[in-house]
Design a protein around this motif. Structure first.
Motif, short mmCIF file in Angstrom:
data_model
loop_
_atom_site.label_atom_id
_atom_site.label_comp_id
_atom_site.label_asym_id
_atom_site.label_seq_id
_atom_site.Cartn_x
_atom_site.Cartn_y
_atom_site.Cartn_z
N GLN A 77 10.26 1.48 1.51
CA GLN A 77 11.32 1.25 2.48
C GLN A 77 10.72 0.72 3.77
OE1 GLN A 77 13.85 4.61 2.95
NE2 GLN A 77 15.48 3.44 3.91
N GLY A 78 11.15 -0.48 4.17
CA GLY A 78 10.65 -1.07 5.41
C GLY A 78 9.55 -2.07 5.15
N VAL A 79 9.50 -3.09 6.00
CA VAL A 79 8.50 -4.16 5.86
C VAL A 79 7.08 -3.60 6.05
CG1 VAL A 79 7.67 -6.32 6.87
CG2 VAL A 79 10.12 -5.97 6.56
N LYS A 80 6.93 -2.71 7.02
CA LYS A 80 5.60 -2.17 7.32
C LYS A 80 5.01 -1.43 6.12
CE LYS A 80 3.18 0.90 10.54
NZ LYS A 80 3.32 1.77 11.74
N LYS A 81 5.79 -0.53 5.51
CA LYS A 81 5.28 0.24 4.37
C LYS A 81 5.02 -0.67 3.17
CE LYS A 81 6.95 4.82 5.43
NZ LYS A 81 5.57 5.30 5.60
N ASN A 82 5.83 -1.72 3.02
CA ASN A 82 5.60 -2.67 1.93
C ASN A 82 4.27 -3.38 2.12
OD1 ASN A 82 6.19 -4.54 -0.24
ND2 ASN A 82 8.33 -4.06 0.12
N LEU A 83 3.99 -3.79 3.35
CA LEU A 83 2.70 -4.43 3.64
C LEU A 83 1.55 -3.45 3.38
CD1 LEU A 83 3.51 -6.35 6.94
CD2 LEU A 83 2.69 -7.38 4.83
N GLN A 84 1.73 -2.20 3.78
CA GLN A 84 0.66 -1.21 3.58
C GLN A 84 0.38 -1.00 2.11
OE1 GLN A 84 2.33 2.10 5.74
NE2 GLN A 84 1.20 1.63 7.62
N ARG A 85 1.43 -0.95 1.28
CA ARG A 85 1.19 -0.75 -0.15
C ARG A 85 0.50 -1.97 -0.76
NH1 ARG A 85 5.51 0.05 -5.00
NH2 ARG A 85 5.40 -2.19 -4.99
N THR A 86 0.91 -3.18 -0.34
CA THR A 86 0.28 -4.39 -0.87
C THR A 86 -1.21 -4.41 -0.53
OG1 THR A 86 2.35 -5.63 -0.70
CG2 THR A 86 0.31 -6.90 -0.83
N TYR A 87 -1.54 -4.08 0.72
CA TYR A 87 -2.95 -4.10 1.13
C TYR A 87 -3.73 -2.97 0.46
CZ TYR A 87 -3.06 -7.87 4.52
OH TYR A 87 -3.08 -9.11 5.10
N ALA A 88 -3.07 -1.83 0.22
CA ALA A 88 -3.76 -0.74 -0.50
C ALA A 88 -4.07 -1.14 -1.93
CB ALA A 88 -2.89 0.52 -0.47
N SER A 89 -3.16 -1.90 -2.57
CA SER A 89 -3.39 -2.31 -3.96
C SER A 89 -4.46 -3.41 -4.04
CB SER A 89 -2.08 -2.80 -4.59
OG SER A 89 -1.60 -3.95 -3.93
N ALA A 109 1.79 -11.58 1.66
CA ALA A 109 2.23 -10.18 1.67
C ALA A 109 3.46 -10.00 2.56
CB ALA A 109 1.09 -9.27 2.14
N TRP A 110 3.48 -10.71 3.69
CA TRP A 110 4.63 -10.65 4.60
C TRP A 110 5.88 -11.21 3.94
CZ3 TRP A 110 6.01 -8.63 9.17
CH2 TRP A 110 7.12 -9.18 9.83
N PHE A 111 5.74 -12.35 3.29
CA PHE A 111 6.89 -12.96 2.59
C PHE A 111 7.41 -12.01 1.50
CE2 PHE A 111 8.44 -15.52 -1.01
CZ PHE A 111 9.53 -16.12 -0.39
N HIS A 112 6.49 -11.41 0.75
CA HIS A 112 6.87 -10.47 -0.31
C HIS A 112 7.65 -9.28 0.28
CE1 HIS A 112 6.56 -7.89 -3.82
NE2 HIS A 112 5.92 -6.97 -3.10
N ALA A 113 7.15 -8.75 1.40
CA ALA A 113 7.79 -7.58 2.01
C ALA A 113 9.18 -7.93 2.54
CB ALA A 113 6.91 -7.05 3.15
N VAL A 114 9.32 -9.11 3.16
CA VAL A 114 10.62 -9.51 3.72
C VAL A 114 11.64 -9.72 2.61
CG1 VAL A 114 11.83 -11.38 4.91
CG2 VAL A 114 9.68 -10.51 5.83
#
Length: 547
Positions: free
Chosen positions: A471-483, A505-510
């Motif tokens: 939930q949220g762009v920030k958490k999506n970016l964090q999960r992408t970078y963690a993976s 990653a930003w485009f994916h999260a948005v």
């Protein structure tokens, strides 16, 4: 069928809510051995004593053992006495051997009763010392029964006592700086935090606020009065006896027509709260009614008078557009959390928590696929030659069981995918898994979407993680970078490549987050899954290699 008079049939099940038809239930005697609040409290108390005061728990266990032995010996003496009386010949009063035996039994019984009395006094003294840890055990037991209520929301939200006991032990092993009552309260807070993090990652993001409110309602009874809770969930409407059709006539004229009924319910069910609000003073409420964050814009004279949950009720009645934010703020404040969603979790971070005897169930949503991340983890951890995966279908059942036994024996990893398509087979899978004596390196990974017929027993025995866009762009970016990991992002030391990966990653999260607001954002559900993100990263990799 005809059966012998001595015939007896015993049936057992680990399903806590077996589906027994009324006609069968009339002929069956049910004995329920499932966990009770008092029973779990005793187990958690023993666990706390073993950790905090092992010598106390040892004395307590020894006393209990002695009591049981003495009671058993007393029963045996009584049985022997009855047998001798039954087998006695002639006049009992003239039977010297029998009388001597009776006197001996009487003396032994008196000694046993004296020992039991002494033991009960010692037990009472020990219990006073143990009561220091009882509040923690009772808090833990209540917390367990709060989380098992989640199965009423979704049948895949099942949690076992064994997993809870491990988490309780983990909370006890945390840093211990406080003393006395502060120490117990600190342990309760730590246990609540550990349990919340464990459970919330097993829930879909749409259910996390519900779970947080359920925790508050059951654990923090002083925060919410029963009548206030009834107003919140709508039960108070049935108790209103006056004419609701004339609700707006008795309310201030600045309150909008569509809000009049909800304010009228608040006035009727909670008259003391309503009188405190002083809604007739339009000037003091003008800022609240116009504010974009009204939950933080209460009139100054009320900000400290109202309890946090009373503020939620006012927002619900006057500004329901901000109710979600008000509930979120209330839950975070009461539970002492920074965020309802757990921090971004990769399978690599999850690995230390996995056990050979506990399957890992990845609950996926449409478009989410952890297969690639799992393959990459297996490649690094056990090697490709020790990792097998199967997409389940009807003709794969025998092969899957063969792979399961071989992997458990050799210490390999096995991933069975799409189990929601094979719900009829899941009880057999659970039974086979329970019969294994697996190698310590063995891991069983399962993927499935939510299904109403998913085996509750299998779900309960698994370590569960929901796999959906955070939930949220920030958490999506964090999960992408963690993976991805730092090695992948900074490989070759190319700054432009790292910037391009961030843009991807930003485009994916948005795109992932935008789907939440359909149809306001987009008219249709555009899919940009983890597979698309992975393909985009591979394209960038090739482009920068050529450059």
């Amino acid at each position: 069928i005809d059966y012998h008079d001595s015939f007896q049939l015993f049936l057992t099940t680990r399903n806590s809510e077996p589906d027994i038809s009324p006609d069968v239930a009339a002929t069956v005697t049910c004995v329920n051995f499932s966990t009770t609040w008092a029973g779990l409290t005793g187990q958690l108390l023993a666990c706390a004593l073993r950790q905090e005061r092992p010598e106390l728990e040892q004395r307590r266990s020894e006393l209990l053992r002695q009591e049981e032995e003495l009671k058993l010996k007393l029963d045996q003496l009584q049985e022997i006495l009855l047998q001798k009386l039954a087998n006695a010949q002639g006049d009992i009063l003239q039977n010297k051997d029998l009388l001597a035996s009776l006197n001996e039994t009487k003396a032994s019984s008196a000694a046993i009763y004296e020992s039991l009395s002494e033991s009960s006094h010692l037990q009472a003294d020990l219990n006073k010392e143990c009561d220091v840890y009882r509040p923690l055990a009772e808090f833990g037991s209540t917390l367990y029964f709060v989380i098992i209520d989640l199965r009423k929301v979704n049948n895949i939200y099942q949690f076992s006592v064994n997993a809870f006991m491990r988490l309780f032990q983990k909370a006890l092993n945390g840093p211990q700086e406080e003393l006395g009552d502060m120490r117990t309260k600190g342990q309760q807070k730590r246990l609540q935090h550990v349990i919340y993090q464990y459970v919330s990652r097993s829930l879909f993001k749409a259910d996390r606020l519900m779970f947080a409110l359920h925790l508050v309602n059951k654990l923090y009874l002083q925060q919410i009065h029963e009548s206030e809770w009834e107003v919140f969930i709508g039960q108070a409407i049935s108790n209103i006896k006056s004419d609701a059709s004339k609700a707006s006539d008795s309310l201030p004229n600045w309150i909008e027509e569509e809000r009049a009924f909800d304010v009228f319910v608040l006035k009727s069910a909670l008259p003391e709260l309503y009188s405190q609000l002083q809604l007739d003073d339009r000037g003091s409420w003008s800022g609240f009614s116009r504010s974009g964050e009204c939950e933080d814009s209460f009139p100054v004279q009320l900000a400290r008078k109202l309890s946090p949950f009373q503020k939620v009720l006012v927002v619900q009645a006057l500004r329901p557009d901000r109710l979600h934010s008000a509930l979120l703020h209330f839950a975070l404040q009461t539970l002492g959390l920074r965020d309802l969603s757990p921090s971004a979790l990769s399978l690599k971070q999850l690995l230390p928590e996995t056990l050979a005897t506990e399957p890992v169930l990845l609950v996926i949503s449409p478009g989410a696929d952890p297969s690639e991340e799992l393959r990459a983890l297996a490649h690094v951890t056990v090697g490709d030659q020790h990792y097998y995966e199967m997409a389940m279908s009807q003709d794969q059942v025998t092969a899957a069981l063969d792979y399961l036994h071989a992997a458990a024996r050799q210490g390999d990893w096995l991933c069975l995918k799409n189990l929601h398509l094979m719900t009829y087979w899941l009880p057999a899978l659970e039974k086979e898994f329970k019969s294994l004596q697996p190698h310590e390196n063995f891991r069983l990974w399962l993927t499935a979407e939510v299904h109403p017929k998913f085996s509750a027993i299998l779900a309960q025995s698994c370590l569960k993680v929901t796999y959906e866009s955070p939930q949220g762009v920030k958490k999506n970016l964090q999960r992408t970078y963690a993976s991805w990991g730092p090695e992948f992002i900074s490989s070759n030391g190319q700054g432009d490549r790292a910037k391009a990966l961030f843009a991807l990653a930003w485009f994916h999260a948005v795109v992932q987050e935008r789907r939440t607001f359909i149809p306001q954002g987009w008219a249709k559900f555009y899919e940009f899954s983890d597979a698309d993100l992975r393909a985009g990263a591979e394209v960038l990799q090739k482009l920068f290699k050529k450059g």
